[in-house]
Design an enzyme around this catalytic site. Structure first.
Site, PDB file in Angstrom:
ATOM      1  CG  MET A   1      40.089  21.911  13.101  1.00 36.85           C
ATOM      2  SD  MET A   1      38.835  21.451  11.873  1.00 36.85           S
ATOM      3  CE  MET A   1      38.651  22.816  10.820  1.00 36.85           C
TER       4      MET A   1
ATOM      5  CG  MET B   1      30.877  22.802  16.309  1.00 35.08           C
ATOM      6  SD  MET B   1      31.233  22.469  18.027  1.00 35.08           S
ATOM      7  CE  MET B   1      29.891  23.369  18.785  1.00 35.08           C
TER       8      MET B   1
ATOM      9  N   GLY C   1      39.385  28.203  10.082  1.00 31.51           N
ATOM     10  CA  GLY C   1      39.626  27.849  11.480  1.00 31.51           C
ATOM     11  C   GLY C   1      38.390  27.673  12.324  1.00 31.51           C
ATOM     12  CB  SER C   2      35.873  26.356  13.198  1.00 31.38           C
ATOM     13  OG  SER C   2      34.831  26.647  14.097  1.00 31.38           O
ATOM     14  NE  ARG C   3      35.727  24.282  20.002  1.00 29.45           N
ATOM     15  CZ  ARG C   3      36.734  23.920  20.803  1.00 29.45           C
ATOM     16  NH1 ARG C   3      36.899  22.656  21.127  1.00 29.45           N
ATOM     17  NH2 ARG C   3      37.570  24.821  21.277  1.00 29.45           N
TER      18      ARG C   3
END
Length: 195
Positions: A73, A128, A158-160
């Site tokens: 993301m 995450m 923002g991340s995963r």
């Protein structure tokens, strides 16, 4: 629509902008710019829920193997996460860890694990945190019953997100494809209809 936790950040930015204007208009403009970015980041668009198992996050699939799919993301994706399938939340567990850049796949990362029990097995959603995404917000608790596409949490800035699925499903998306939470069908099982 804007996710509720974004309103406080937007209000604080605009207040600081008004105060900063007394110092210099350019400083004030920076705070206004941050408020606009925050409004965009915390957007909460309506979604038409897809027919199969849906993506838990907006972003780009950057890893797919076996029963595991990972979605990167970026700061420009919507960061509200959704249930891939309807069922009962077995557990919500926060796991402390490092916060590397989100585009780097790494174990030992700060994670929020959500297990959803369904009639077809257990779905595991991992939110995450990355270097900028320091805060994971969960909207569900153990024992909650969720519908497919229901909001289950948010990762800030923002991340995963990782989706691990039970046996018997086939992914219908591939690495590099863009997906939308709750809307894009990520996998299917032809033996039953969407929950």
């Amino acid at each position: 629509m804007i996710e509720r936790s974004g309103y406080g950040i937007i209000a604080a930015s605009l207040l600081l902008s008004a105060v900063a204007y007394l110092l210099h208009p350019l400083i004030s403009a920076l705070f206004v710019g941050f408020a606009l970015f925050t409004a965009y980041f915390f957007r909460d668009p309506e979604r038409k829920i897809g027919e199969g198992v849906v993506s838990p996050a907006d972003g780009r699939i950057d890893y797919l193997e076996g029963r595991r799919l990972e979605i990167f993301m970026s700061p420009f994706d919507c960061h509200i996460n959704r249930a891939p399938w309807g069922g009962k939340v077995l557990s919500v567990k926060f796991i402390e860890g490092s916060t590397p850049p989100a585009f780097i796949r790494k174990s030992g990362v700060r994670t929020n694990e959500i297990l959803i029990e369904t009639e077809h097995g257990v779905f595991r959603v991992l939110q995450m945190a990355g270097i900028f995404a320091r805060r994971i917000v969960s909207y569900v608790s153990e024992g909650d019953v969720v519908k497919k596409g229901q909001k289950i949490g948010m990762i800030r800035f923002g991340s995963r997100v990782v989706l691990e699925v039970p046996e018997g499903f086939r992914f219908v998306r591939g690495v590099g494809e863009k997906v939308k939470a709750g809307e894009t069908v990520a996998l299917r099982d032809e033996s039953f209809q969407g929950s």
